[in-house]
Write a protein that holds these residues in place. Sequence first.
Motif, PDB file in Angstrom:
ATOM      1  N   LEU A  93       0.819  -1.204   0.000  1.00 35.26           N
ATOM      2  CA  LEU A  93       0.000   0.000   0.000  1.00 35.26           C
ATOM      3  C   LEU A  93       0.856   1.258   0.000  1.00 35.26           C
ATOM      4  N   ASN A  94       0.488   2.224  -0.863  1.00 36.18           N
ATOM      5  CA  ASN A  94       1.113   3.547  -0.840  1.00 36.18           C
ATOM      6  C   ASN A  94       0.347   4.436   0.129  1.00 36.18           C
ATOM      7  N   LEU A  95       1.059   5.299   0.826  1.00 32.86           N
ATOM      8  CA  LEU A  95       0.440   6.306   1.693  1.00 32.86           C
ATOM      9  C   LEU A  95       0.634   7.677   1.076  1.00 32.86           C
ATOM     10  N   ALA A  96      -0.412   8.492   1.151  1.00 37.00           N
ATOM     11  CA  ALA A  96      -0.352   9.854   0.620  1.00 37.00           C
ATOM     12  C   ALA A  96      -0.893  10.817   1.654  1.00 37.00           C
ATOM     13  N   THR A  97      -0.301  11.994   1.738  1.00 33.36           N
ATOM     14  CA  THR A  97      -0.838  13.032   2.612  1.00 33.36           C
ATOM     15  C   THR A  97      -1.816  13.871   1.817  1.00 33.36           C
ATOM     16  N   GLY A  98      -2.991  14.054   2.404  1.00 36.31           N
ATOM     17  CA  GLY A  98      -4.025  14.796   1.684  1.00 36.31           C
ATOM     18  C   GLY A  98      -4.676  15.873   2.552  1.00 36.31           C
ATOM     19  N   ILE A  99      -4.012  16.941   2.939  1.00 41.61           N
ATOM     20  CA  ILE A  99      -2.646  17.285   2.566  1.00 41.61           C
ATOM     21  C   ILE A  99      -1.842  17.651   3.814  1.00 41.61           C
ATOM     22  N   ALA A 100      -0.510  17.732   3.646  1.00 41.85           N
ATOM     23  CA  ALA A 100       0.351  18.281   4.696  1.00 41.85           C
ATOM     24  C   ALA A 100       0.407  19.798   4.523  1.00 41.85           C
ATOM     25  N   ASN A 101       0.223  20.491   5.614  1.00 40.33           N
ATOM     26  CA  ASN A 101       0.124  21.957   5.623  1.00 40.33           C
ATOM     27  C   ASN A 101       1.514  22.589   5.495  1.00 40.33           C
ATOM     28  N   GLY A 106      -0.350  21.538   0.733  1.00 44.63           N
ATOM     29  CA  GLY A 106      -1.275  22.607   0.396  1.00 44.63           C
ATOM     30  C   GLY A 106      -1.193  23.755   1.375  1.00 44.63           C
ATOM     31  N   VAL A 107      -1.929  24.820   1.056  1.00 39.45           N
ATOM     32  CA  VAL A 107      -1.912  26.020   1.890  1.00 39.45           C
ATOM     33  C   VAL A 107      -2.954  25.963   3.000  1.00 39.45           C
ATOM     34  N   SER A 108      -3.750  24.885   3.036  1.00 43.22           N
ATOM     35  CA  SER A 108      -4.748  24.702   4.070  1.00 43.22           C
ATOM     36  C   SER A 108      -5.769  25.853   4.033  1.00 43.22           C
ATOM     37  N   HIS A 109      -6.184  26.333   5.192  1.00 40.89           N
ATOM     38  CA  HIS A 109      -7.236  27.349   5.271  1.00 40.89           C
ATOM     39  C   HIS A 109      -6.909  28.342   6.375  1.00 40.89           C
TER      40      HIS A 109
END
Length: 291
Positions: A59-67, A96-99
């Motif tokens: 399994l691959n792991l992905a961050t969705g998302i790291a800030n 990502g830039v988050s919020h």
Amino acid sequence: MDIGKVGIWFFLDAMPAADTAAFAKMVEKNGYKALWIPEAIGREPFAHAAYLLSHTERLNLATGIANIYARDPITMSSASKTVSEQSGGRFLLGIGVSHKPLVTNLRGHSYDKPYSYMKDYLPKMKGALYGVPSGPKEVPVVLAALHPKMLALCAEQANGTHTYFVPPEHTAKARALIGPTAMICAAQAVILETDATKARTAARAYMKTYVPRLPNYTNNLKALGWADSEFENGCSDRLVDAIVAWGAEDKIRDRIDAHLKAGATHVCILPLRADNTPLPDNRAVEAFAQR
């Protein structure tokens, strides 16, 4: 990296750590090639990803998302390369830039120019020194993006984009903007429930975290043509149905296919439960197994 056409995305913070490892194993057993985990106010995503990777084989792991406001570019680079090396290359970095509420209100950082901050951040991250000869030279990177400028940046300086809280119409728009080859990893919330009242009630409980509270999502939907009135009183049925795919398996599968036909290379589904329990619906994970 092959993450397949369909993966799983979920907030796992309501589960004890051992249960998250068991869930990752179950996702892998059902043939999915990618599990996406977010970053908000719970577990640190790189530490958690490394833990889950140590309990899985393929399994691959992905961050969705790291800030990106939570780590400077050097730290983001070294964290992703460390996890990638330890897992044999089974890590996809989503950033990502988050919020504003999570960046300014919670962390105390300025959120005045998030696009400019990301544009400046990426070359620093790519050029960061990493003094581990056995480590990877680079890790695949996707950017959280909704609007045209950030989508264009995905094509220019990353491997693609991770979109969230979007209908297939946005996926088509993203594909037109970023060209034919970049990754589009679209998140799609799903509820395996045929009762309209139950499904929409659960969908609204999920959606209230995002609209109209977070302008990034609200403004993106308005740019797609959704009127202000659609966001009132818990959102219209039409908007709820556009954001959350609910119903029988065939109906949900049609929505997944709609994203793929619109240009997504990967659709990561959020298997929400109709009873609002903050745990993944394992029935949905099994229903859309990728064996």
